[in-house]
Design a protein around this motif. Structure first.
Motif: not given
Length: 256
Positions: A28-43
């Motif tokens: 995660t030092d390099v580039a921490s990626g997208a949430i696991i088990g989540g959904t796109i957040d438009e808020g």
């Protein structure tokens, strides 16, 4: 600080499981990626993506951050130490998709990290930093927690936000995701958040862990690292407690 106002929007996320002393650190030092088990957040307009572009490398690394004052972002120390920036540039994106047509980019002119942060020992916490924007943004900042956290909070709901990977293996980052989960561990320095199927990943580093405090979503943790036996595979997430870094954070929020 400049007084111009820029209209913008963004978000970030994270989570974790297991015993902290048993976990190796992942990338995660390099580039921490997208949430696991989540959904796109438009808020969540106060959550932004940071694009760190070291000088002379032709590449950039993503992290997540949260607006805590009109010109101040809260993020992870390991994202913005001098050896990561290498004399290059840092920009903040407010929006949902950093590769889309909507959203706003704002230059970061300064970064500072908690002097108690030790890169060789992330389990000691204090993986907290601030990024100072070139100009203030017209977004409501998020409050950050000031009360000591206790083991009584295990099982309480928490929401994670981030611009990282949305699957367990490091891939595309740059779209804001969020997920609702629970607190599973509270240590003197860290929060373990989420479960096997709901946690942070590559590119989420620096993102907020939010809990309701008196009915107000409040930052209680900053995404720091994850555990895995295999490099680049995300299995959980650990978050630095913000309540132990208040002296460091407050000096920038309260600056004239």
């Amino acid at each position: 600080m400049k007084k111009g106002i820029v209209l913008v929007a963004a978000a970030i996320l994270s989570a974790c499981t297991g015993g902290v002393d048993d976990l190796p650190l992942t990338g995660t030092d390099v580039a921490s990626g997208a949430i696991i088990g989540g959904t796109i957040d438009e808020g969540d307009p106060a959550v932004a993506m940071l694009r760190i572009s070291p000088a002379g490398e032709g590449t950039s690394n993503p992290c997540t951050a949260s607006l805590i004052a009109p010109q101040v972002l809260l993020t992870a120390a390991h994202c913005v130490t001098p050896d990561k920036i290498k004399g290059g540039t840092v920009k903040a994106f407010f929006g949902t998709n950093a590769d889309g047509e909507e959203g706003t980019w704002v230059n970061v002119v300064e970064t500072h990290y908690d002097p108690e942060y030790d890169h060789a020992n992330k389990r000691a916490g204090h993986d907290v930093a601030v990024a100072i924007l070139e100009e203030p943004v017209a977004i409501q900042p998020l409050p950050y927690n000031r009360a000591p956290m206790t083991e009584d909070m295990v099982g309480d709901p928490v929401r994670l936000i981030g611009f990282g990977d949305d699957h367990e293996i490091w891939g595309f980052a740059g779209v804001k995701h969020h997920v609702s989960t629970i607190v599973n561990t509270v240590t003197p320095t860290l929060l373990g958040l989420g479960d096997e199927d709901h946690h942070t990943c590559q590119g989420d580093s620096g993102g907020p862990a939010l809990m309701d405090v008196n009915g107000v979503p409040t930052i209680v943790g900053v995404t720091s690292f994850g555990g895995s036996q295999v490099p680049s595979i995300c299995t959980d997430g650990w978050h630095s407690r913000v309540d132990i870094s208040l002296d460091f954070i407050d000096q920038f929020v309260n600056a004239p």
